[in-house]
Design a protein around this motif. Structure first.
Motif, short mmCIF file in Angstrom:
data_model
loop_
_atom_site.label_atom_id
_atom_site.label_comp_id
_atom_site.label_asym_id
_atom_site.label_seq_id
_atom_site.Cartn_x
_atom_site.Cartn_y
_atom_site.Cartn_z
N LEU A 39 0.82 -1.22 0.00
CA LEU A 39 0.00 0.00 0.00
C LEU A 39 0.85 1.26 0.00
O LEU A 39 0.34 2.35 -0.30
CB LEU A 39 -0.93 0.00 1.21
N ARG A 40 2.13 1.14 0.30
CA ARG A 40 3.04 2.29 0.19
C ARG A 40 3.44 2.50 -1.27
O ARG A 40 3.97 3.56 -1.62
CB ARG A 40 4.26 2.08 1.06
N MET A 41 3.23 1.48 -2.10
CA MET A 41 3.53 1.58 -3.53
C MET A 41 2.29 1.99 -4.32
O MET A 41 2.34 2.88 -5.16
CB MET A 41 4.05 0.23 -4.05
N VAL A 42 1.17 1.32 -4.06
CA VAL A 42 -0.10 1.61 -4.73
C VAL A 42 -1.17 1.65 -3.64
O VAL A 42 -1.32 0.69 -2.87
CB VAL A 42 -0.45 0.55 -5.78
N GLY A 43 -1.94 2.73 -3.56
CA GLY A 43 -2.86 2.95 -2.45
C GLY A 43 -4.12 2.12 -2.50
O GLY A 43 -4.55 1.63 -3.56
N ARG A 44 -4.75 1.99 -1.34
CA ARG A 44 -5.99 1.23 -1.19
C ARG A 44 -7.11 1.69 -2.13
O ARG A 44 -7.81 0.85 -2.73
CB ARG A 44 -6.45 1.33 0.27
N PRO A 45 -7.32 3.01 -2.33
CA PRO A 45 -8.41 3.43 -3.23
C PRO A 45 -8.26 2.87 -4.65
O PRO A 45 -9.27 2.57 -5.31
CB PRO A 45 -8.31 4.95 -3.21
N THR A 46 -7.01 2.76 -5.13
CA THR A 46 -6.80 2.22 -6.48
C THR A 46 -7.30 0.79 -6.56
O THR A 46 -8.02 0.41 -7.50
CB THR A 46 -5.31 2.28 -6.85
N GLU A 48 -9.42 -0.82 -4.60
CA GLU A 48 -10.87 -0.94 -4.41
C GLU A 48 -11.64 -0.45 -5.63
O GLU A 48 -12.65 -1.06 -6.02
CB GLU A 48 -11.29 -0.17 -3.15
N ALA A 49 -11.15 0.62 -6.26
CA ALA A 49 -11.83 1.14 -7.44
C ALA A 49 -11.75 0.16 -8.61
O ALA A 49 -12.73 -0.05 -9.33
CB ALA A 49 -11.23 2.49 -7.84
N LEU A 50 -10.59 -0.44 -8.80
CA LEU A 50 -10.41 -1.36 -9.93
C LEU A 50 -11.09 -2.70 -9.71
O LEU A 50 -11.55 -3.34 -10.67
CB LEU A 50 -8.92 -1.58 -10.20
N GLU A 53 -14.11 -4.39 -4.83
CA GLU A 53 -14.16 -5.20 -3.61
C GLU A 53 -13.43 -4.46 -2.49
O GLU A 53 -12.53 -3.64 -2.75
CB GLU A 53 -13.47 -6.56 -3.84
N PRO A 54 -13.77 -4.75 -1.23
CA PRO A 54 -13.03 -4.14 -0.12
C PRO A 54 -11.59 -4.65 -0.07
O PRO A 54 -11.31 -5.78 -0.49
CB PRO A 54 -13.81 -4.58 1.11
N VAL A 55 -10.70 -3.84 0.44
CA VAL A 55 -9.28 -4.19 0.52
C VAL A 55 -8.86 -4.14 1.98
O VAL A 55 -9.01 -3.12 2.66
CB VAL A 55 -8.41 -3.24 -0.33
N ARG A 56 -8.31 -5.25 2.47
CA ARG A 56 -7.83 -5.33 3.84
C ARG A 56 -6.45 -5.98 3.85
O ARG A 56 -6.11 -6.74 2.94
CB ARG A 56 -8.80 -6.14 4.70
N THR A 57 -5.70 -5.71 4.90
CA THR A 57 -4.34 -6.24 5.01
C THR A 57 -4.11 -7.07 6.26
O THR A 57 -3.14 -7.82 6.33
CB THR A 57 -3.31 -5.10 5.01
#
Length: 410
Positions: A39-46, A48-50, A53-57
């Motif tokens: 998520l430091r490389m590509v953020g959660r909103p990206t 989830e938008a693509l 679905e929800p994104v969790r770690t």
């Protein structure tokens, strides 16, 4: 199909967005499970938008649904792209400290890992051992591409192109849907290169690493077969650790011949992927041969048995399918396929996988490409790409022949 796309914190994480898009365009439901580093490389909103679905770690997110178990049980396929050296180590040792690594411990579906890291990290013995362990368990680990890495670095370690990752993933889905086409079959695979001793420290050998034969054993086990792998001087780190694979280690051509014939007496298929020495020293000294002022003495050679031709002629079991490999180079008398066709007719094996060898192709941790011929020299299949890709192409041809034989019997 329900796919879990794991993303780790390598610089190539941005390419996983295209993997996600291609999977979605193919009609699959994709749940992205990134690591915190990803998520430091590509953020959660990206993500989830693509994915929609929800994104969790973390396993503590949405804990009431026990997300890591639900994800694992519900997935038809898991892809991790990029898979860093850290992720490979976690998966190999069963370490689970986040949602992605914990999910990997719960899945029973096919798993595809696409490594990406610096060359030194990929070639490190620890990483190679982890990859061998994972492949031994039936995990499909792609070989990284060679090319430009971070900064000015270049070499093996580049993430395979998104289209190639998706193609490999969809092929795994197809395999899983069609079932295990070698279930109930017993197969013998030889791998590596034989060594013929000159003295206690020297030998005549070849460049074969055994990777293609090991990939054939992995693929056969994944497709349901019981496998005996006769390994000639294969690095222990490459040998499979799989309940369906029995490994028998040998050194010389005569030892390999005895082991293959013993195991092959009960086998439905014998695949001779080992690079077998054509000749051996007529005598082997018990002491190291010393350098002298008069120069080296001539080495007298004698011919080794042609194991593949013997197997094709003897047929250790009725209906047994015999497969050979032919490493060829072109010369003034003909190209690789010309020599391969002549060898197919001469050897008499049911199938012969002909591959061109040379710098950067064939031997070692490099791509491979084969043309599969029948006993008459006609082309019946092709395979190219990683050693795993070639292995599946060979087993596709074998499975087709076994199905045809079963149909005739009926």
């Amino acid at each position: 199909m329900r796919i879990v796309l794991g993303v780790t914190g390598g610089i190539a994480a941005y390419k996983a967005a295209l993997v996600l898009r291609l999977l979605k365009e193919a009609g699959h439901r994709v749940r992205v499970v990134p690591t915190e580093s990803a998520l430091r490389m590509v953020g959660r909103p990206t993500w989830e938008a693509l994915s929609g679905e929800p994104v969790r770690t973390s396993v503590f997110d949405d804990a009431e649904h026990v997300d890591h178990v639900a994800l694992g049980r519900g997935a038809d396929l898991v892809i991790v792209a990029p898979a860093t050296a850290n992720l490979l180590a976690k998966a190999a040792t069963g370490l689970a400290d986040d949602l992605l690594s914990t999910t990997l411990l719960t899945v029973t579906c096919p798993v595809l890992l696409a490594p990406a890291m610096h060359t030194e990290m990929w070639l490190h013995p620890a990483t190679q051992a982890n990859v061998a362990t994972l492949r031994g368990r039936g995990v499909h680990v792609l070989d990284p591409d060679s090319g430009r890495l971070t900064g000015a670095d270049s070499g093996p370690g580049r993430l395979p192109e998104p289209a190639a990752i998706v193609a490999a993933a969809l092929a795994l889905l197809d395999d899983d849907v069609t079932g295990q086409d070698l279930a109930g079959r017993s197969v013998v695979v030889s791998a590596g290169g034989t060594r013929e001793p000159l003295d206690p420290v020297r030998f005549l050998g070849n460049r074969s690493s055994g990777r293609q034969g090991v990939a054939l054993a992995h693929a056969a086990a994944r497709r349901g077969a019981t496998v005996t792998l006769v390994a000639a001087n294969v690095d222990d780190a490459l040998l499979p650790d799989h309940p369906a694979v029995d490994v028998r280690q040998v050194e010389t051509t005569l030892e390999l011949r005895d082991a293959v014939r013993e195991a092959g007496s009960a086998a439905d298929v014998v695949v001779m992927a080992a690079a077998v020495a054509d000749f051996r020293p007529a005598t082997t000294t018990t002491h190291k041969i010393k350098k002298t002022s008069s120069g080296p003495a001539p080495i007298e050679l004698e011919t080794n048995p042609d194991i593949l031709a013997e197997l094709a002629a003897d047929r250790l079991r009725d209906g047994q399918v015999v497969v050979g490999f032919a490493a060829e180079t072109g010369d003034e008398t003909g190209d690789v396929l010309t020599h391969g066709r002549a060898k197919a007719r001469r050897k008499g094996a049911d199938l012969l996988a002909v591959n061109e060898v040379g710098v950067g192709r064939g031997f070692g941790d490099v791509p491979n490409e084969v043309t599969i011929l029948d006993a008459e020299g006609s082309v019946v299949g092709r395979g190219s790409g990683s050693k795993d890709d070639v292995a599946d192409a060979v087993w596709d041809a074998v499975a087709a022949r076994l199905r045809a034989a079963t149909t005739i019997e009926r």
